[in-house]
Enzyme design. Structure first.
Site, PDB file in Angstrom:
ATOM      1  N   LYS A  78       0.836  -1.212   0.108  1.00 39.72           N
ATOM      2  CA  LYS A  78       0.019   0.062  -0.071  1.00 39.72           C
ATOM      3  C   LYS A  78       0.794   1.264  -0.033  1.00 39.72           C
ATOM      4  CE  LYS A  78      -0.551  -0.069   5.161  1.00 39.72           C
ATOM      5  NZ  LYS A  78      -1.388  -0.319   6.183  1.00 39.72           N
ATOM      6  N   GLY A  79       2.083   1.245   0.701  1.00 39.62           N
ATOM      7  CA  GLY A  79       2.784   2.309   0.484  1.00 39.62           C
ATOM      8  C   GLY A  79       2.370   3.622   1.068  1.00 39.62           C
TER       9      GLY A  79
END
Length: 252
Positions: free
Chosen positions: A127-128
């Site tokens: 997801k960063g």
């Protein structure tokens, strides 16, 4: 010639700054006087309390606004300049395939008593953060996220078992310089456990680290607040598969 500047508040070069702090005093007029006394000792003259609020029994939070006479020499400021290009994910993957010819192995963790995984997850998880996917999304990376409150011996053991190219450590808890103590303990443990040729790249990050202290703390790189997964990936491929490739010791 050095570039000298003053703080800016209402008009250019007026020297106005805003400062916030907490004093262990009850919220009343005497407390505001104490805040102004502190501001004066710090060189703010004149100064005014623009906000004060009790934040518990016997504690008051202040915001003080005032003028300082200090000058800033911009050209004398020391920072860690980025010495590598920030690459797109496909460029990072291509370099790893071409130079390493295997997966780049990353082990990440929050060490000691630090239970704040937001930072390490932002860099590692798919997801960063800020629209960028984490290192788990890079096809040529193999990522092991050990999570929070990982003991240094456990981190060293896992990194050795995974034959890690890089170890990423996030430290958010900074009371009494815990982040610095933990980092020194980690770097010393890796130096003791592994010879230089098998030692992974050691990278730490957190909002309170001074990026100039990498050598002092025994690590290869420090990243501060606002760091993105793409920056970390680009650094790793630069350091491990760039112009001066740090080859792994042959398997065996």
């Amino acid at each position: 010639m050095s570039r000298i500047v003053r703080p800016y508040g209402d008009t250019t070069g007026d020297g106005m700054v805003q400062l916030s702090f907490t004093l262990p005093v009850a919220s009343d007029r005497r407390a505001e006087g104490a805040a102004l006394q502190l501001a004066a000792k710090m060189g703010m003259d004149p100064a005014m309390v623009v906000h004060s609020r009790p934040i518990g029994d016997g504690y008051t939070f202040f915001v003080v606004y005032g003028r300082v006479n200090h000058l800033v020499d911009v050209d004398a400021v020391q920072v860690v300049e980025r010495d590598f290009p920030v690459l797109a994910a496909k460029e990072v993957n291509a370099l790893v395939r071409r130079r390493l010819r295997r997966k780049l192995v990353v082990v990440g963790a929050c060490i000691g008593t630090d239970a704040h995984t937001v930072g390490i997850d932002a860099i590692l998880n798919v997801k960063g953060i800020a629209g960028e996917k984490g290192l788990e999304s890079y096809r040529e990376f193999r990522v092991v996220n050990m999570g929070a409150q990982v003991g240094v011996p456990d981190l060293v053991e896992r990194a050795a078992a995974e034959r890690a190219d890089a170890v990423l450590v996030s430290q958010v808890v900074t009371q009494r310089d815990a982040h610095m103590h933990n980092t020194r303990e980690m770097s010393a443990a890796f130096r003791e456990a592994l010879p230089a040729g098998r030692r992974p790249l050691l990278v730490v990050g957190g909002p309170r680290f001074d990026e100039l202290m990498a050598a002092e703390l025994g690590v290869d790189r420090i990243f501060g607040r606002g760091t993105t997964p793409r920056e970390v990936a680009s650094y790793l491929v630069h350091a491990l598969a760039g112009g001066t490739v740090r080859e792994k010791v042959a398997a065996g």
